[in-house]
Design a protein around this motif. Structure first.
Motif, mmCIF file in Angstrom:
data_model
loop_
_atom_site.group_PDB
_atom_site.id
_atom_site.type_symbol
_atom_site.label_atom_id
_atom_site.label_comp_id
_atom_site.label_asym_id
_atom_site.label_seq_id
_atom_site.Cartn_x
_atom_site.Cartn_y
_atom_site.Cartn_z
ATOM 1 N N SER A 12 2.406 9.006 9.853
ATOM 2 C CA SER A 12 3.478 9.922 10.218
ATOM 3 C C SER A 12 2.952 11.357 10.262
ATOM 4 C CB SER A 12 4.624 9.822 9.216
ATOM 5 O OG SER A 12 4.266 10.408 7.978
ATOM 6 N N ASN A 21 7.923 12.790 1.823
ATOM 7 C CA ASN A 21 9.239 12.785 2.459
ATOM 8 C C ASN A 21 9.968 11.508 2.091
ATOM 9 O OD1 ASN A 21 10.298 11.584 5.558
ATOM 10 N ND2 ASN A 21 11.461 13.139 4.462
ATOM 11 N N ASP A 27 12.716 13.086 8.313
ATOM 12 C CA ASP A 27 11.507 12.452 8.829
ATOM 13 C C ASP A 27 11.216 12.959 10.249
ATOM 14 O OD1 ASP A 27 9.394 10.784 9.398
ATOM 15 O OD2 ASP A 27 10.548 8.930 9.329
ATOM 16 N N PHE A 58 14.079 5.120 7.941
ATOM 17 C CA PHE A 58 13.218 6.221 8.343
ATOM 18 C C PHE A 58 12.774 6.100 9.798
ATOM 19 C CE2 PHE A 58 13.242 6.642 3.878
ATOM 20 C CZ PHE A 58 12.858 7.940 3.570
ATOM 21 N N ARG A 60 10.087 7.002 11.144
ATOM 22 C CA ARG A 60 8.694 6.572 11.284
ATOM 23 C C ARG A 60 8.572 5.052 11.252
ATOM 24 N NH1 ARG A 60 8.756 9.637 6.392
ATOM 25 N NH2 ARG A 60 8.487 8.456 4.458
#
Length: 209
Positions: A12, A21, A27, A58, A60
């Motif tokens: 990420s 995070n 994110d 998330f 990501r």
């Protein structure tokens, strides 16, 4: 045989910056390298029919799954139980700050404004138990390094959540059959309950959305 492919997300932008995070709304998604890693994940699983993809909340993780499954008609759902550890006031701090706090506190201590590592472990056990309760035969799960590490070590019977497996590659599928995931759930629960001086409760009830 039921097959569960558990993977960490690709690299990420926060990984690249060395920033922690744990709030999905903050994110920033994958780096260019992370996108390439997600494409490689897709190549690695291209020979297997996937019945379902589950990700954390998330971006990501969701972006990794979307790239890996591009061009394939695979249902996808999101489970908060598989989110990264809630670190509260450490949000946006450096990875070094996170590791310093972690070394200075037992697993039972909550991150300021967040949850403890033991609380997170039980949350992951709930998520994996919910996965076991589903009917699909081949499931891709894209989440985070910590739940995957815990599952791998617990499935192998380790008394240490963080070993012997510690460093995990991005966007790499780790294969679990049903008995292995069941062992992971049972061992995670036992380790946390033992640390709390309690009897393990048995299999967690399924949860997830």
């Amino acid at each position: 045989m039921r097959i569960f492919l558990l993977s960490r997300h690709g690299e990420s932008l926060f990984n690249l910056a060395g920033v922690v995070n744990a709030d999905p709304s903050l994110d920033r998604g994958l780096s260019g390298t992370g996108q390439a890693e997600a494409k490689t994940l897709g190549d690695q699983i291209s020979g297997l029919d996937i019945d379902l993809a589950i990700t954390s909340e998330f971006p990501r993780a969701q972006e990794t799954a979307a790239i890996a499954l591009a061009g394939r008609d695979v249902p996808r759902i999101v489970w908060a139980d598989l989110n990264d550890v809630r670190i509260g006031e450490l949000e946006g701090k450096t990875l070094a700050d996170y590791r310093t706090w972690k070394r200075a506190h037992p697993r039972s201590d909550r991150f300021p404004g967040g949850e403890s590592l033991d609380d997170a472990a039980l949350r992951y056990a709930r998520g994996f138990q919910a996965l076991l309760a589903r009917p699909e035969e081949r499931v891709l799960v894209v989440c985070h390094e910590i739940p995957l590490r815990y599952a791998l070590n617990a499935a192998g019977g380790s008394d240490d959540f963080d070993g012997p497996v510690h460093e995990l590659r991005n966007a790499t599928p780790y294969l679990f059959d049903e008995p292995a995931l069941e062992r992971a759930v049972a061992q995670i629960e036992e380790l946390v309950m033992r640390a709390r001086g309690l009897e393990p409760p048995g299999a967690s009830r399924p949860s997830g959305t």
